[in-house]
Design an enzyme around this catalytic site. Structure first.
Site, short mmCIF file in Angstrom:
data_model
loop_
_atom_site.label_atom_id
_atom_site.label_comp_id
_atom_site.label_asym_id
_atom_site.label_seq_id
_atom_site.Cartn_x
_atom_site.Cartn_y
_atom_site.Cartn_z
N LYS A 189 0.86 -1.19 0.00
CA LYS A 189 0.00 0.00 0.00
C LYS A 189 0.89 1.23 0.00
O LYS A 189 1.49 1.59 1.02
CB LYS A 189 -0.93 0.05 1.21
CG LYS A 189 -2.03 1.10 0.99
CD LYS A 189 -2.66 1.60 2.26
CE LYS A 189 -1.87 2.66 2.93
NZ LYS A 189 -1.66 3.89 2.12
N GLU A 265 10.15 1.45 10.36
CA GLU A 265 11.15 2.50 10.18
C GLU A 265 10.41 3.82 10.26
O GLU A 265 9.54 4.11 9.44
CB GLU A 265 11.85 2.33 8.82
CG GLU A 265 12.59 0.99 8.77
CD GLU A 265 13.33 0.73 7.48
OE1 GLU A 265 13.12 1.47 6.50
OE2 GLU A 265 14.13 -0.22 7.45
N CYS A 299 13.63 11.44 6.49
CA CYS A 299 13.63 10.96 7.88
C CYS A 299 15.00 11.11 8.52
O CYS A 299 15.11 11.36 9.71
CB CYS A 299 13.18 9.51 7.92
SG CYS A 299 14.19 8.43 6.88
N GLU A 400 9.54 16.12 15.38
CA GLU A 400 9.89 16.03 13.96
C GLU A 400 9.05 17.03 13.15
O GLU A 400 7.82 16.97 13.14
CB GLU A 400 9.63 14.61 13.43
CG GLU A 400 10.16 14.43 12.02
CD GLU A 400 9.86 13.05 11.43
OE1 GLU A 400 8.72 12.57 11.58
OE2 GLU A 400 10.77 12.48 10.80
P1 NAD Z 1 2.41 8.33 7.72
O1 NAD Z 1 2.71 7.58 8.97
O2 NAD Z 1 1.36 9.37 7.76
O3 NAD Z 1 1.97 7.30 6.56
C1 NAD Z 1 2.81 6.25 6.14
C2 NAD Z 1 1.94 5.15 5.52
O4 NAD Z 1 1.11 4.58 6.53
C3 NAD Z 1 1.00 5.66 4.42
O5 NAD Z 1 0.94 4.70 3.39
C4 NAD Z 1 -0.32 5.77 5.16
O6 NAD Z 1 -1.45 5.71 4.31
C5 NAD Z 1 -0.24 4.56 6.07
N1 NAD Z 1 -1.11 4.60 7.24
C6 NAD Z 1 -1.58 5.70 7.90
N2 NAD Z 1 -2.33 5.30 8.96
C7 NAD Z 1 -2.33 3.94 8.96
C8 NAD Z 1 -2.92 2.94 9.80
N3 NAD Z 1 -3.66 3.27 10.88
N4 NAD Z 1 -2.71 1.64 9.51
C9 NAD Z 1 -1.95 1.30 8.45
N5 NAD Z 1 -1.37 2.19 7.61
C10 NAD Z 1 -1.55 3.49 7.87
O7 NAD Z 1 3.80 8.91 7.23
P2 NAD Z 1 4.07 9.88 5.99
O8 NAD Z 1 3.58 11.24 6.32
O9 NAD Z 1 3.58 9.22 4.74
O10 NAD Z 1 5.67 9.86 5.92
C11 NAD Z 1 6.48 10.72 6.66
C12 NAD Z 1 7.02 10.01 7.90
O11 NAD Z 1 7.74 8.86 7.51
C13 NAD Z 1 8.00 10.86 8.68
O12 NAD Z 1 7.74 10.69 10.06
C14 NAD Z 1 9.35 10.27 8.31
O13 NAD Z 1 10.37 10.48 9.26
C15 NAD Z 1 9.00 8.83 8.17
N6 NAD Z 1 9.99 8.14 7.35
C16 NAD Z 1 10.84 7.26 7.97
C17 NAD Z 1 11.81 6.62 7.22
C18 NAD Z 1 12.77 5.66 7.87
O14 NAD Z 1 13.43 4.93 7.13
N7 NAD Z 1 12.90 5.63 9.18
C19 NAD Z 1 11.91 6.86 5.86
C20 NAD Z 1 11.03 7.76 5.27
C21 NAD Z 1 10.06 8.39 6.03
#
Ligand code: NAD
Length: 498
Positions: A189, A265, A299, A400
């Site tokens: 997804k 992650e 991130c 963040e």
């Molecule tokens: P997000 O947590 O809002 O969404 C990430 C994914 O999770 C999306 O596909 C979203 O639709 C899905 N999602 C949301 N709620 C969910 C639920 N209840 N159950 C299952 N799936 C769900 O994050 P974002 O805004 O898309 O991305 C930014 C974040 O990602 C930042 O915090 C960043 O630091 C982190 N990030 C971490 C890494 C890493 O390797 N540590 C890499 C890239 C981004």
């Protein structure tokens, strides 16, 4: 390909793409007919109408992934046989690099330079690396007299892969490639903000010979919709998630019901420490890239810049001048360094933190206001922003922001720098600039972070463990660490000589 009109990156004036789920060999609209829009963050133009998956769509994809896994058609292939197909997938990505890069840049605002020369090449590398790793990794065997013990690594089963918008296809394939290479089937997804490259990639993978049902892609939103079953269905054997720490908690809670292992992650608030003995010709440009690269939405970014007080003035003068000179604009222009932020809501969040920082006593040295000039008024443009005068206890220095906002802190001693770096609920990465290698080793050994870079930033060997401490992560992926997660290691002990 049936069911899709995305046969190439559409020109800006063409009709929006219809993005559907890929379930088995079928391209399906949402079962209830719902859809949502994907728009270009540069000018708001409509790029695609995307199937808005319901829980029923998620369940349908899991059912196909389960049946495909249980059939053994993929999981029973030898690693070498799977590697042949995965290399063909990588070849297809290489052959469509420009098209995928353009899609990525239009969908998420990532600069074309980065999409073309870093992210899409890394997509192909993810596949080549794991295809070869699985085929060539050493296995453990322990001969002990007439006892022979060894380890088998059968695939775990069905993997849910949930990915974010900030490096869409690179991070999606960081999950898909090892999951498939170890013999699992996948339901991916992608983030709703950036569905286009996952969709096109799935077409290419099928064309390259990946059997239907091995990779399924569903589109849409979080827990109450399509992502619900991906985290709570007992037919799922592994969940690999990249996203925010807040979402990570929800996923862990949902997964706990079935005891489903999760690799997560998550967010970061990494320290970038510059000592007085650093080579500033290296430290300044690398520090710029460590916070403003990827439009500040990375991130791993070095969001807390710690500069030794004896060089603080000199360093900041150069750092602020370079930040102010960065080109911010259309990400399709190869001379652009920073494109737009992903969406309005995110821009408001980023700016809200800049306002909060000022209320907390911070002083904005450069940036700090949305860019509204005619060339950028249609997009979510925010300039490189540098803030001083905060302590490490300020919310802007602890939470963040995920935008191009640097908070600068001072320190006098190595101990003080390490204490500030580790004083964070996050623990994803750290950057250190010094010419004193003794100090570098001392600090790396005590730094509470999944990755420490010394005199560099963002360089990755995929054999290394990748992940974070604290609320930045749970588990590690990469090389043998991915094997530990995507397989069910089995001990076999054989008594010989009877
Ligand atoms: P997000 O947590 O809002 O969404 C990430 C994914 O999770 C999306 O596909 C979203 O639709 C899905 N999602 C949301 N709620 C969910 C639920 N209840 N159950 C299952 N799936 C769900 O994050 P974002 O805004 O898309 O991305 C930014 C974040 O990602 C930042 O915090 C960043 O630091 C982190 N990030 C971490 C890494 C890493 O390797 N540590 C890499 C890239 C981004």
């Amino acid at each position: 390909m049936a069911g899709t009109e995305l046969a190439g990156a559409p020109a800006a004036d063409t009709a929006p793409t219809e993005v559907k789920h890929l379930i088995g060999d079928q391209w399906r609209s949402a079962s209830d007919g719902a859809s949502f829009e994907s728009r270009d963050p540069h000018d708001g133009s409509l790029l695609a109408n995307v199937a808005r998956g319901s829980a029923a769509d998620g369940e349908a994809a899991i059912a196909v992934a389960r049946d495909t896994f249980d059939s053994g058609d993929w999981s029973d292939l030898s690693p070498k046989q799977r590697a042949v197909i995965l290399h063909r997938v990588a070849d297809a990505v290489d052959a469509h690099r420009e098209e995928l890069a353009e899609l990525e840049t239009r969908d998420g605002g990532k600069t074309i330079t980065q999409s073309l020369h870093a992210e899409i090449p890394r997509v192909a590398h993810n596949f080549r690396f794991f295809a070869d790793y699985v085929a060539m990794a050493a296995n453990e065997a322990y001969p002990d007299g007439d006892l022979l013990s060894y380890v088998l690594y059968p695939p775990a089963g069905v993997v849910s892969a949930i990915s974010p918008w900030n490096a869409p296809l690179m991070l999606a394939t960081w999950k898909i490639a090892p999951a498939l290479a170890f013999g699992n089937t996948v339901v991916l997804k992608p983030a709703p903000q950036t569905p286009l490259t996952a969709h096109r990639f799935a077409e290419l993978a099928l064309e390259a010979g990946l059997p239907p049902g091995v990779l399924n892609v569903v589109h849409g939103f979080g827990g109450d919709e399509v992502a619900g079953p991906l985290t709570s269905d007992p037919r799922v054997d592994r969940i690999t998630f990249t996203g925010s720490s807040v979402t990570g908690v929800k996923i862990l809670q949902a997964a706990a019901v079935n005891h489903t292992p999760v690799s997560a992650e998550m967010g970061g608030k990494s320290a970038n420490i510059v000592f007085a003995d650093a080579d500033l010709d290296v430290a300044v440009p690398k520090s710029i890239r460590a916070i403003f690269g990827g439009n500040g939405q990375v991130c791993l970014s070095g969001t807390r810049l710690l500069v030794q007080n004896s060089i603080r003035e000199e360093f900041l003068e150069r750092f602020v001048a370079e930040a102010a000179a960065l080109t911010v604009g259309d990400p399709k222009d190869p001379t652009t360094f920073m494109g737009p932020l992903i969406e309005q809501q995110h821009l408001e969040k980023v700016h809200g933190y800049v306002e909060l920082a000022q209320e907390e006593g911070g002083k904005v040295l450069v940036g700090g206001e949305r860019l509204r000039d005619p060339a950028r008024a249609g997009g979510f443009y925010y300039p490189p922003t540098v803030i001083t005068g905060l302590t490490n206890q300020a919310r802007a220095a602890r939470e963040e922001i995920f935008g191009p906002v640097e908070t600068v802190l001072g320190f006098d001693t190595e101990e003080e720098a390490l204490r500030i770096a580790n004083d964070s609920p996050y623990g994803l990465a750290g950057m250190l600039f010094t010419q004193n290698l003794d100090r570098a080793h001392r600090m790396a050994a005590k730094w509470r972070a999944g990755t420490v870079w010394i005199n560099t930033f963002f360089e990755r060997d995929l054999r290394l463990p990748f992940g974070g401490e604290g609320i930045s992560g749970l588990g590690r992926e990469g090389g043998q660490y991915s094997r530990d997660f995507f397989t069910e290691p089995r001990a076999v002990t054989l008594r010989l000589g009877r």
